[in-house]
Design an enzyme around this catalytic site. Structure first.
Site, PDB file in Angstrom:
ATOM      1  N   GLY A  42       9.267 -19.869 -26.191  1.00 39.27           N
ATOM      2  CA  GLY A  42      10.278 -19.472 -27.038  1.00 39.27           C
ATOM      3  C   GLY A  42      10.965 -17.948 -26.402  1.00 39.27           C
ATOM      4  O   GLY A  42      12.230 -18.046 -26.016  1.00 39.27           O
ATOM      5  N   GLY A 221      10.764 -30.149 -11.040  1.00 41.10           N
ATOM      6  CA  GLY A 221      10.284 -29.208 -10.176  1.00 41.10           C
ATOM      7  C   GLY A 221      11.032 -28.991  -8.734  1.00 41.10           C
ATOM      8  O   GLY A 221      12.338 -28.907  -8.776  1.00 41.10           O
ATOM      9  N   ASP A 251      11.439 -22.677 -18.655  1.00 41.89           N
ATOM     10  CA  ASP A 251      12.169 -21.817 -19.572  1.00 41.89           C
ATOM     11  C   ASP A 251      13.433 -21.369 -19.083  1.00 41.89           C
ATOM     12  O   ASP A 251      14.414 -21.338 -19.735  1.00 41.89           O
ATOM     13  CB  ASP A 251      11.359 -20.948 -20.021  1.00 41.89           C
TER      14      ASP A 251
HETATM   15  O1  RIB Z   1       6.510 -21.878 -19.891  1.00 48.13           O
HETATM   16  C1  RIB Z   1       5.649 -20.784 -19.615  1.00 48.13           C
HETATM   17  C2  RIB Z   1       5.133 -20.381 -20.576  1.00 48.13           C
HETATM   18  O2  RIB Z   1       4.153 -21.047 -21.293  1.00 48.13           O
HETATM   19  C3  RIB Z   1       4.236 -18.998 -20.460  1.00 48.13           C
HETATM   20  O3  RIB Z   1       4.889 -17.859 -20.462  1.00 48.13           O
HETATM   21  C4  RIB Z   1       3.046 -19.198 -21.389  1.00 48.13           C
HETATM   22  O4  RIB Z   1       3.216 -18.090 -22.602  1.00 48.13           O
HETATM   23  C5  RIB Z   1       3.076 -20.430 -22.222  1.00 48.13           C
HETATM   24  O5  RIB Z   1       3.715 -20.443 -23.356  1.00 48.13           O
END
Ligand code: RIB
Length: 303
Positions: A42, A221, A251
């Site tokens: 998040g 990827g 993310d």
């Molecule tokens: O998506 C990467 C994240 O997954 C890392 O930063 C770690 O905290 C896990 O939550």
């Protein structure tokens, strides 16, 4: 016009060891080095979206400890509004134990800590803000009831809902009904559909998207990303980069997708921005420290 991106999700301190190769079960290996980085799916998405120019608020839960303060400070430094982040007196800030091998691949074990203390009631307290958002970003490192509560508020309010189904777990139909974009990687897609994905990502994704308004974006990827929707599909090829650390790439992808959609950009443009942001993230170490700026993403796209 709506413009805010609200992230409801986890904040973790990432404890990262770099290795030549992953140990086999029962084997001991010596690390090359160790670092602590701000992370959590998040928080990474919130940080990345702000770096890419989004107006962002984070709703999550940290402990009243030094890691929690460091995570809040990292988000503030990127311009994220952390006023909805709850400080829990009972649980420590979440941790992620991350090992990286020489190729930049990772293995992650998450210790939920305060992330597990986020409740639907805490989400409800920010109902108006979630409902008025342009985009709401969700992941699965907080309790499923929290994700469902946020998704319902967002859907009823007319916000676009992007769910990153990570770490993978079975998803109720009541949640999927509230989601506009589901963004699994290939192993998450396999876990969600029970189908061996291999070269068949499209079939597996279609089994989720058919007969619904859900758009599935499979993050593949260094190959790129595949969009599958009820009446079509598209493929956005990856950029070629030198991989250092894959942590946070997914993310970065979701953050860029959210920023572009919040700006009203067409989906193909949003997809290309997302692929580029994910690729650039892989070229640097750490989750939040590796999130690219908007300028870096735009430059990579014209190269
Ligand atoms: O998506 C990467 C994240 O997954 C890392 O930063 C770690 O905290 C896990 O939550």
């Amino acid at each position: 016009m709506r413009s805010e991106i609200v992230v409801v999700g986890s904040l973790n301190a990432d404890l990262v060891t770099r290795l030549e190769r992953f140990p086999a079960p029962g084997e001991t290996v010596t690390a090359l080095d160790f670092a602590v980085h701000p992370g959590g799916k998040g928080a990474n998405q919130a940080y990345a979206a702000a770096r890419l120019g989004g107006r962002v608020a984070m709703l999550g839960c940290i402990g009243r400890d030094a890691y929690g303060e460091r995570l809040a400070q990292s988000l503030r430094s990127a311009g994220v509004d952390v006023s909805p982040v709850h400080r829990d007196a009972e649980a420590p800030t979440g941790l992620a134990l991350i090992t990286l091998d020489a190729s930049g691949e990772n293995q992650i074990v998450v210790v939920a800590g305060a992330n597990a203390r986020l409740t639907p009631e805490l989400v409800q307290a920010h109902e108006a803000r979630i409902a008025a958002a342009a985009v709401v970003l969700l992941q699965l490192e907080v309790p499923l009831g929290v994700v469902l509560a946020a998704a319902r508020i967002a859907r009823d309010g007319g916000a676009t809902v992007i769910l990153d189904p990570a770490p993978a777990q079975p998803l109720p139909a009541s949640l999927l009904k509230c989601v506009d974009f589901l963004t699994p990687n290939q192993s998450e897609l396999q876990a969600l559909t029970g189908r061996a994905v291999g070269g068949q990502a499209e079939h597996a994704a279609r089994s989720l998207a058919n007969g619904s308004r859900l758009r599935v974006i499979v993050k593949m990827g260094d190959a790129g990303a595949l969009l599958v929707e009820a009446d079509g599909q598209a493929f956005w090829p990856a950029l070629r980069v030198e991989a250092v650390d894959a942590t946070g790439a997914g993310d970065a992808f979701n953050a860029a997708l959210a920023v572009a959609l919040a700006e009203g950009r067409p989906l193909p443009e949003a997809g290309r921005l997302a692929v580029a942001a994910g690729a650039l993230c892989v070229t640097r170490a750490g989750a939040q420290p590796s999130m690219p700026t908007r300028q870096e993403v735009e430059t990579a796209l014209v190269r």
